[in-house]
Design a protein around this motif. Structure first.
Motif, PDB file in Angstrom:
ATOM      1  N   ARG A  34       0.816  -1.223   0.000  1.00 24.06           N
ATOM      2  CA  ARG A  34       0.000   0.000   0.000  1.00 24.06           C
ATOM      3  C   ARG A  34       0.851   1.276   0.000  1.00 24.06           C
ATOM      4  NH1 ARG A  34      -5.264   0.126   1.110  1.00 24.06           N
ATOM      5  NH2 ARG A  34      -4.992   2.143   2.133  1.00 24.06           N
ATOM      6  N   ASP A  35       1.793   1.352   0.917  1.00 23.92           N
ATOM      7  CA  ASP A  35       2.504   2.616   1.129  1.00 23.92           C
ATOM      8  C   ASP A  35       3.687   2.817   0.186  1.00 23.92           C
ATOM      9  OD1 ASP A  35       0.685   2.918   3.189  1.00 23.92           O
ATOM     10  OD2 ASP A  35       2.108   2.256   4.733  1.00 23.92           O
ATOM     11  N   ARG A  36       4.325   1.733  -0.195  1.00 25.67           N
ATOM     12  CA  ARG A  36       5.534   1.895  -1.015  1.00 25.67           C
ATOM     13  C   ARG A  36       5.288   1.600  -2.477  1.00 25.67           C
ATOM     14  NH1 ARG A  36      10.226  -0.864   1.954  1.00 25.67           N
ATOM     15  NH2 ARG A  36      11.324   0.027   0.207  1.00 25.67           N
ATOM     16  N   LEU A  37       4.343   0.676  -2.769  1.00 29.62           N
ATOM     17  CA  LEU A  37       4.107   0.311  -4.172  1.00 29.62           C
ATOM     18  C   LEU A  37       2.791   0.889  -4.705  1.00 29.62           C
ATOM     19  CD1 LEU A  37       5.348  -3.384  -3.962  1.00 29.62           C
ATOM     20  CD2 LEU A  37       6.608  -1.369  -4.764  1.00 29.62           C
ATOM     21  N   GLY A  38       2.021   1.539  -3.840  1.00 28.63           N
ATOM     22  CA  GLY A  38       0.806   2.232  -4.273  1.00 28.63           C
ATOM     23  C   GLY A  38      -0.359   1.328  -4.635  1.00 28.63           C
ATOM     24  N   LEU A  39      -0.337   0.088  -4.204  1.00 26.77           N
ATOM     25  CA  LEU A  39      -1.437  -0.845  -4.482  1.00 26.77           C
ATOM     26  C   LEU A  39      -2.401  -0.809  -3.309  1.00 26.77           C
ATOM     27  CD1 LEU A  39       0.605  -3.774  -6.054  1.00 26.77           C
ATOM     28  CD2 LEU A  39      -0.657  -1.958  -7.219  1.00 26.77           C
ATOM     29  N   LYS A  76       8.940 -15.302  -4.213  1.00 31.85           N
ATOM     30  CA  LYS A  76       7.618 -15.910  -4.381  1.00 31.85           C
ATOM     31  C   LYS A  76       6.736 -15.064  -5.309  1.00 31.85           C
ATOM     32  CE  LYS A  76       7.865 -18.182   0.081  1.00 31.85           C
ATOM     33  NZ  LYS A  76       7.335 -18.276   1.426  1.00 31.85           N
ATOM     34  N   ALA A  77       5.576 -15.616  -5.626  1.00 29.31           N
ATOM     35  CA  ALA A  77       4.586 -14.912  -6.435  1.00 29.31           C
ATOM     36  C   ALA A  77       3.502 -14.361  -5.527  1.00 29.31           C
ATOM     37  CB  ALA A  77       3.977 -15.849  -7.465  1.00 29.31           C
ATOM     38  N   VAL A  78       3.244 -13.059  -5.632  1.00 27.50           N
ATOM     39  CA  VAL A  78       2.214 -12.390  -4.838  1.00 27.50           C
ATOM     40  C   VAL A  78       1.187 -11.809  -5.807  1.00 27.50           C
ATOM     41  CG1 VAL A  78       1.727 -10.507  -3.228  1.00 27.50           C
ATOM     42  CG2 VAL A  78       3.840 -11.832  -2.992  1.00 27.50           C
ATOM     43  N   THR A  79      -0.076 -12.081  -5.519  1.00 22.73           N
ATOM     44  CA  THR A  79      -1.162 -11.513  -6.317  1.00 22.73           C
ATOM     45  C   THR A  79      -2.038 -10.686  -5.407  1.00 22.73           C
ATOM     46  OG1 THR A  79      -1.144 -13.494  -7.716  1.00 22.73           O
ATOM     47  CG2 THR A  79      -3.059 -12.036  -7.895  1.00 22.73           C
ATOM     48  N   THR A  80      -2.301  -9.459  -5.819  1.00 22.25           N
ATOM     49  CA  THR A  80      -3.204  -8.577  -5.080  1.00 22.25           C
ATOM     50  C   THR A  80      -4.504  -8.438  -5.862  1.00 22.25           C
ATOM     51  OG1 THR A  80      -2.478  -6.538  -6.166  1.00 22.25           O
ATOM     52  CG2 THR A  80      -1.215  -7.262  -4.231  1.00 22.25           C
ATOM     53  N   ILE A  81      -5.460  -7.707  -5.306  1.00 20.15           N
ATOM     54  CA  ILE A  81      -6.728  -7.479  -5.993  1.00 20.15           C
ATOM     55  C   ILE A  81      -6.489  -6.808  -7.343  1.00 20.15           C
ATOM     56  CG2 ILE A  81      -7.176  -5.273  -4.847  1.00 20.15           C
ATOM     57  CD1 ILE A  81      -9.838  -7.947  -5.674  1.00 20.15           C
ATOM     58  N   GLU A  82      -5.464  -5.992  -7.447  1.00 18.83           N
ATOM     59  CA  GLU A  82      -5.169  -5.342  -8.729  1.00 18.83           C
ATOM     60  C   GLU A  82      -4.754  -6.376  -9.778  1.00 18.83           C
ATOM     61  OE1 GLU A  82      -4.005  -4.302  -5.779  1.00 18.83           O
ATOM     62  OE2 GLU A  82      -4.427  -2.155  -5.583  1.00 18.83           O
ATOM     63  N   GLY A  83      -4.257  -7.516  -9.323  1.00 23.01           N
ATOM     64  CA  GLY A  83      -3.764  -8.543 -10.246  1.00 23.01           C
ATOM     65  C   GLY A  83      -4.822  -9.505 -10.747  1.00 23.01           C
ATOM     66  N   VAL A  84      -6.050  -9.403 -10.264  1.00 31.20           N
ATOM     67  CA  VAL A  84      -7.081 -10.337 -10.718  1.00 31.20           C
ATOM     68  C   VAL A  84      -8.061  -9.688 -11.700  1.00 31.20           C
ATOM     69  CG1 VAL A  84      -6.931 -11.830  -8.702  1.00 31.20           C
ATOM     70  CG2 VAL A  84      -8.586  -9.953  -8.731  1.00 31.20           C
ATOM     71  N   SER A  85      -7.841  -8.420 -12.011  1.00 28.82           N
ATOM     72  CA  SER A  85      -8.693  -7.791 -13.022  1.00 28.82           C
ATOM     73  C   SER A  85      -8.174  -8.180 -14.408  1.00 28.82           C
ATOM     74  CB  SER A  85      -8.697  -6.264 -12.852  1.00 28.82           C
ATOM     75  OG  SER A  85      -7.406  -5.747 -13.075  1.00 28.82           O
ATOM     76  N   CYS A  86      -8.981  -7.911 -15.414  1.00 29.91           N
ATOM     77  CA  CYS A  86      -8.629  -8.267 -16.789  1.00 29.91           C
ATOM     78  C   CYS A  86      -8.502  -6.990 -17.613  1.00 29.91           C
ATOM     79  CB  CYS A  86      -9.680  -9.184 -17.396  1.00 29.91           C
ATOM     80  SG  CYS A  86      -9.845 -10.761 -16.564  1.00 29.91           S
ATOM     81  N   GLY A  87      -7.283  -6.486 -17.738  1.00 28.26           N
ATOM     82  CA  GLY A  87      -7.062  -5.295 -18.539  1.00 28.26           C
ATOM     83  C   GLY A  87      -7.852  -4.088 -18.070  1.00 28.26           C
ATOM     84  N   GLY A  88      -7.927  -3.902 -16.764  1.00 28.43           N
ATOM     85  CA  GLY A  88      -8.650  -2.757 -16.231  1.00 28.43           C
ATOM     86  C   GLY A  88     -10.130  -3.006 -16.007  1.00 28.43           C
ATOM     87  N   LYS A  89     -10.618  -4.152 -16.460  1.00 24.39           N
ATOM     88  CA  LYS A  89     -12.023  -4.508 -16.237  1.00 24.39           C
ATOM     89  C   LYS A  89     -12.080  -5.584 -15.155  1.00 24.39           C
ATOM     90  CE  LYS A  89     -13.456  -3.365 -20.872  1.00 24.39           C
ATOM     91  NZ  LYS A  89     -14.028  -3.795 -22.123  1.00 24.39           N
ATOM     92  N   PRO A  90     -13.233  -5.742 -14.522  1.00 21.77           N
ATOM     93  CA  PRO A  90     -13.327  -6.775 -13.486  1.00 21.77           C
ATOM     94  C   PRO A  90     -12.997  -8.166 -14.026  1.00 21.77           C
ATOM     95  CG  PRO A  90     -15.256  -5.339 -13.473  1.00 21.77           C
ATOM     96  CD  PRO A  90     -14.460  -4.986 -14.698  1.00 21.77           C
ATOM     97  N   GLY A  91     -12.273  -8.924 -13.208  1.00 17.33           N
ATOM     98  CA  GLY A  91     -12.012 -10.315 -13.543  1.00 17.33           C
ATOM     99  C   GLY A  91     -13.264 -11.145 -13.285  1.00 17.33           C
ATOM    100  N   PRO A  92     -13.228 -12.443 -13.595  1.00 15.12           N
ATOM    101  CA  PRO A  92     -14.420 -13.285 -13.446  1.00 15.12           C
ATOM    102  C   PRO A  92     -14.998 -13.304 -12.033  1.00 15.12           C
ATOM    103  CG  PRO A  92     -12.678 -14.453 -14.622  1.00 15.12           C
ATOM    104  CD  PRO A  92     -12.098 -13.160 -14.161  1.00 15.12           C
TER     105      PRO A  92
END
Length: 156
Positions: A34-39, A76-92
């Motif tokens: 949140r604070d350093r990477l802006g996610l 490791k691999a980290v996925t945030t809520i920003e990573g589950v969208s599809c090109g700026g649109k909601p993911g499934p």
């Protein structure tokens, strides 16, 4: 790059992109995100791994970023809520929650979406017990779980 002796250099895959960052040994993953990477999609709430608002996926499994040391995701691999969208649109999963009215204030939604993403990957046709098991660490204070469970079931 000059290395800060009080920081640890780590590298990890964040939403599919490799990043390198230096972190303090005690720095929490949520603060780095949140604070350093802006996610800021990952929510900070209880700070003690009770509410689930800060849930991210680490190696595809749900993890509380409010109690995970950033240094522990090195390599490791980290996925945030920003990573589950599809090109700026909601993911499934996000779309299923929208379609079923499972989003109220939205504060718990990122964590719910992340655990549901892991659930559907592990159990494409989850049974009620599996849905309840995965959602048990995520608290919705607005309305309860009926619409959320409907959203999860609509994905099967």
């Amino acid at each position: 790059m000059t290395r800060n002796p009080e920081k640890l250099p780590i590298g990890f895959a964040l939403n599919g992109d490799h990043i390198d960052v230096e972190v303090a040994p005690h720095e929490l993953l949520i603060d780095v995100l949140r604070d350093r990477l802006g996610l800021t999609g990952t929510k900070k709430s209880c700070d003690v791994e009770i509410c689930g608002a800060c849930t991210v996926l680490v190696e595809g499994l749900p993890a509380s970023s409010c109690t995970t040391l950033a240094a522990d995701v090195d390599g490791k691999a980290v996925t945030t809520i920003e990573g589950v969208s599809c090109g700026g649109k909601p993911g499934p999963v996000q779309q299923a929650f929208i379609d079923c009215g499972a989003i109220q204030c939205g504060f718990c939604t990122p964590g719910m979406v992340m655990v549901t993403t892991a659930l559907i990957r592990l159990h494409p046709k989850p049974k009620d017990e599996q849905i309840k098991h995965f959602l048990r660490g995520n608290i919705c204070r607005c309305t309860g779980y009926v619409k959320i469970i409907e959203g999860v079931k609509s994905l099967a």
